[in-house]
Design an enzyme around this catalytic site. Structure first.
Site, PDB file in Angstrom:
ATOM      1  N   HIS A 149       0.788  -1.247   0.000  1.00 11.03           N
ATOM      2  CA  HIS A 149       0.000   0.000   0.000  1.00 11.03           C
ATOM      3  C   HIS A 149       0.815   1.291   0.000  1.00 11.03           C
ATOM      4  CE1 HIS A 149      -3.188  -2.811   1.128  1.00 11.03           C
ATOM      5  NE2 HIS A 149      -4.095  -1.858   1.078  1.00 11.03           N
ATOM      6  N   HIS A 275     -10.939  -7.593  -5.651  1.00 12.21           N
ATOM      7  CA  HIS A 275     -11.274  -6.634  -4.603  1.00 12.21           C
ATOM      8  C   HIS A 275     -12.028  -5.452  -5.229  1.00 12.21           C
ATOM      9  CE1 HIS A 275     -10.282  -3.343  -1.747  1.00 12.21           C
ATOM     10  NE2 HIS A 275     -10.359  -4.314  -0.854  1.00 12.21           N
ATOM     11  N   GLU A 327     -13.142  -9.169  -0.056  1.00 14.91           N
ATOM     12  CA  GLU A 327     -13.788  -7.854  -0.062  1.00 14.91           C
ATOM     13  C   GLU A 327     -14.207  -7.516  -1.491  1.00 14.91           C
ATOM     14  OE1 GLU A 327     -12.137  -5.281   3.432  1.00 14.91           O
ATOM     15  OE2 GLU A 327     -10.553  -5.513   1.965  1.00 14.91           O
ATOM     16  N   CYS A 411     -11.231   2.821   6.556  1.00 14.74           N
ATOM     17  CA  CYS A 411     -11.178   3.444   5.225  1.00 14.74           C
ATOM     18  C   CYS A 411     -12.491   4.106   4.820  1.00 14.74           C
ATOM     19  CB  CYS A 411     -10.795   2.406   4.177  1.00 14.74           C
ATOM     20  SG  CYS A 411     -11.807   0.916   4.227  1.00 14.74           S
ATOM     21  N   CYS A 412     -13.632   3.544   5.271  1.00 11.04           N
ATOM     22  CA  CYS A 412     -14.917   4.017   4.725  1.00 11.04           C
ATOM     23  C   CYS A 412     -15.345   5.398   5.228  1.00 11.04           C
ATOM     24  CB  CYS A 412     -16.013   2.999   5.000  1.00 11.04           C
ATOM     25  SG  CYS A 412     -15.731   1.386   4.253  1.00 11.04           S
TER      26      CYS A 412
HETATM   27  O1  FUB Z   1      -6.715  -1.861   1.542  1.00 11.48           O
HETATM   28  C1  FUB Z   1      -7.130  -0.527   1.763  1.00 11.48           C
HETATM   29  C2  FUB Z   1      -8.595  -0.478   2.042  1.00 11.48           C
HETATM   30  O2  FUB Z   1      -8.909  -1.221   3.198  1.00 11.48           O
HETATM   31  C3  FUB Z   1      -9.446  -1.103   0.976  1.00 11.48           C
HETATM   32  O3  FUB Z   1      -9.783  -0.249  -0.052  1.00 11.48           O
HETATM   33  C4  FUB Z   1     -10.627  -1.570   1.737  1.00 11.48           C
HETATM   34  O4  FUB Z   1     -11.359  -2.540   1.055  1.00 11.48           O
HETATM   35  C5  FUB Z   1     -10.027  -2.074   3.014  1.00 11.48           C
HETATM   36  O5  FUB Z   1      -9.572  -3.362   2.871  1.00 11.48           O
HETATM   37 ZN    ZN Z   2     -13.810   1.208   3.038  1.00  8.72          ZN
END
Ligand code: FUB
Ligand code: ZN
Length: 650
Positions: A149, A275, A327, A411-412
């Site tokens: 990441h 994903h 996911e 993250c959301c």
């Molecule tokens: O991996 C980064 C973020 O965390 C992803 O976009 C989400 O699905 C969660 O896994």
């Molecule tokens: Zn999220």
């Protein structure tokens, strides 16, 4: 800087015809204005406090002792949300920046400046900047682009930097990110000594295009295109990288390159796989690159992927990705309701992608889907008061699914927050000699159509009512085209200009009514969209929805909640002929239209002790009440159901 493509790959074709307006040109009121205020007053400060409480500042601040890991690794492997906490700070900065466009707010600005100062101290002399690798895994940077990441975090920080610069003129974070990009450019690429990698979690592609649009510096655009073009090429970079780490081929928690969409070069991909959030961000980045370079090979791939998503793999709410395991996506037509993962970020990502498709091609199918994902799958992710959140968005609950204050993978919340705070840029679009309205909502916008500016004011109670009145005020009398999205669900649509009725069918192509004329300041357009209650049936291949209907009114998908209904929700069956009354209730859920009617309920009284018997239970009438799906779980906890059983016709 020229916009000309530099590679033969980029065959000249459709460039972006429309661009979103700059955020300060649009003032949203009404439905969306309320949400923006909620984000500004509640969500943005809460996000900061919760990051503090979760120990995130301890990780990013180089002046504090290196903390212990607080988020455990998943699958015993190397995934941990803690690794991408920088991305959450990037999204918080972006959210705050959009709120600051609405009005200066010293506390919010300080919140951002404090974070920026920390990152200023964190950045290394060579430009590298990632709190996880500098503080928690020193020496490991750029060793696992597949899982780690680093580029994802850089992308989110970059988006935050661009937004904050645009909102305040402050460029400290922008300069930090420009230095970091210099570093990234030295490490990654196809030149000698470079790593020919790309992000394991896509995001930086679209961020780089934003940076290019801000600075005009083509190197950013070229890097975005490199990431898109390089993905999935042979030899596969992530395989080579895994070998260097000493991993055996396939010895990976996700096992398949489809998980992060490197199984094939992006132009050859034809199924939405893996994903879901990664997929949505990748398609958004592809669309940006396609639009900048007029690259039809990308656009064609995107249209194929779009058809696959909306035809086989999307929930009626605009949610997607049924499986918690990856996911993401599973099989065609596999859309379980109760176990739906349907991450909020994925619906947010679909809104991003749809808007970009609209920029290339003004087609109602993209606008309708953007609206569907926005009002349902994405908006459900935040409570009405902006303080608690959903990560998964199932379409059925037995009463055990609730909003949470914080998540080990946060993250959301900042994702839905940044989308809501910037919603004005999704409502309108600017073209040369034309403008388009994608979303209806009480608002004012000043739009640049090349030759001059046009002020557009919308007066409406949308989404609860279907009448929208526009006042169009060009800076001087001008000829241009105004395109209004006519949603596919609208019936008996009417359009009148200065009181003169026009024929909507004659004006409408591909879901947009194009009104081309010499506009005078103060001209009015009245649009009437028919908002009747629709019963939606799923494709017969969706086994989980067989014999069931979903209710939609305009863009809003409805659900039943236990708190409004006196019987178990799956004992209810809706007769096909049942009338459903739509009523606005100002005191409910901040003011929503509810749907009410009479259905039937299977009586369990008198059934006895048997578990099974040849005779069905008798039924009796029952009053039902449905509320917008986005507003569920804001009252007493209980059951929830989107797909209702349908009773046999009389
Ligand atoms: O991996 C980064 C973020 O965390 C992803 O976009 C989400 O699905 C969660 O896994
Ligand atoms: Zn999220």
């Amino acid at each position: 800087m020229s916009n000309q493509p530099t590679s033969p790959v980029a065959a000249m074709a459709t460039r972006a015809r429309f661009r979103p307006p700059p955020l300060p040109s649009v003032a949203m009121h009404g439905f969306w204005g309320r949400w923006i205020e909620t984000v500004r007053q509640t969500t943005a400060p809460i996000l900061r406090r919760r990051c503090e409480d979760a120990g995130m500042y301890e990780q990013i601040d180089p002046d504090r002792p290196v903390p212990k890991e607080t988020v455990p690794l998943k699958h015993g492997a190397n995934t941990s949300a803690q690794r991408f906490w920088d991305s959450d700070f990037g999204k918080i900065i972006e959210t705050a920046a959009y709120c600051l466009v609405r009005g200066r707010d010293p506390a919010l600005e300080k919140l951002v400046d404090d974070i920026v100062d920390i990152y200023g101290r964190l950045q290394l002399p060579d430009g590298y900047m990632n709190s996880w690798f500098q503080r928690m895994r020193p020496g490991k940077r750029w060793t696992n682009m597949r899982d780690d990441h680093e580029l994802y975090c850089a992308g989110h920080m970059l988006e935050g930097a661009v937004a904050y610069f645009q909102a305040t003129g402050k460029r400290k974070l922008l300069d930090i990110m420009l230095r970091y990009l210099e570093h990234i450019r030295t490490v990654i690429g196809t030149g000698p000594g470079q790593k020919p990698g790309y992000p394991g979690h896509q995001e930086i592609e679209l961020a780089l295009v934003r940076l290019y649009r801000l600075t005009g510096d083509r190197t950013h655009l070229d890097l975005a295109r490199y990431f898109i073009d390089q993905r999935g090429q042979d030899p596969k970079y992530f395989e080579a990288e895994a070998q260097v780490r000493g991993e055996k081929p396939g010895e990976w928690y996700q096992k398949t390159p489809e998980y992060n969409q490197w199984h094939a070069p992006v132009r050859e991909q034809d199924k939405v796989v893996g994903h879901a959030v990664r997929a949505m961000y990748m398609y958004s980045g592809m669309a940006d690159v396609a639009a900048e370079f007029g690259d039809d090979s990308l656009r064609v791939a995107l249209e194929r992927l779009w058809a696959d998503l909306v035809g086989k793999r999307l929930y009626v709410t605009g949610g997607m990705g049924p499986s918690a395991y990856n996911e993401g996506f599973t099989e065609d037509y596999d859309l379980p309701n109760e176990s739906a993962y349907a991450e909020t970020c994925a619906s947010v990502g679909l809104v991003f992608w749809a808007r970009r498709m609209l920029e290339m091609s003004l087609e109602g199918r993209y606008g309708d889907m953007m609206e569907q994902a926005l009002y349902n799958g994405a908006l459900a992710g935040i409570s009405l008061d902006g303080s608690v959140f959903f990560y998964e968005n199932p379409l059925e609950s037995r009463g055990n699914h609730h909003r949470w204050k914080w998540h080990r993978c946060p993250c959301c919340p900042p994702n839905i927050a940044r989308l809501l705070a910037s919603i004005g840029t999704y409502a309108y679009a600017e073209g040369q000699g034309e403008l388009a309205v994608h979303l209806y909502g009480e608002s004012e916008a000043t739009l640049d159509i090349g030759a001059g500016k046009v002020r557009v004011a919308q007066r409406t109670h949308y989404p609860w009512e279907g009448d929208v009145e526009f006042t169009i005020t060009p800076d001087q009398p001008r000829s241009f085209a105004l395109s209004l999205r006519i949603p596919a669900w609208s019936h008996a649509t009417q359009i009148a200009v200065n009181g003169v009725q026009l024929d909507p069918a004659a004006l409408t192509t591909e879901g947009y009514a194009r009104i081309e004329r010499a506009w005078q300041p103060g001209d009015t357009v009245r649009l009437h969209l028919g908002l009747g209650v629709q019963r939606l049936h799923a494709n017969p291949n969706v086994r989980q929805d067989a014999g069931r209907v979903a209710l939609r009114r305009g863009p809003i998908v409805y659900c039943l909640e236990g708190v409004d209904n006196s019987v178990p929700l799956n004992s209810i069956a809706l007769p096909p002929q049942a009338e459903l009354q739509a009523t606005f209730e100002a005191g409910l859920l901040d003011g929503v239209v509810v749907l009410q009617g009479t259905a039937t309920v299977a009586k369990s009284a008198g059934w006895g002790e048997e578990l099974y018997r040849p005779q069905p239970a008798p039924t009796e009438p029952v009053q039902i009440r449905a509320v917008p799906y986005f507003a569920w779980d804001n009252r007493a906890p209980g059951e929830m159901l989107v797909w209702l059983r349908e009773a046999p016709a009389d």
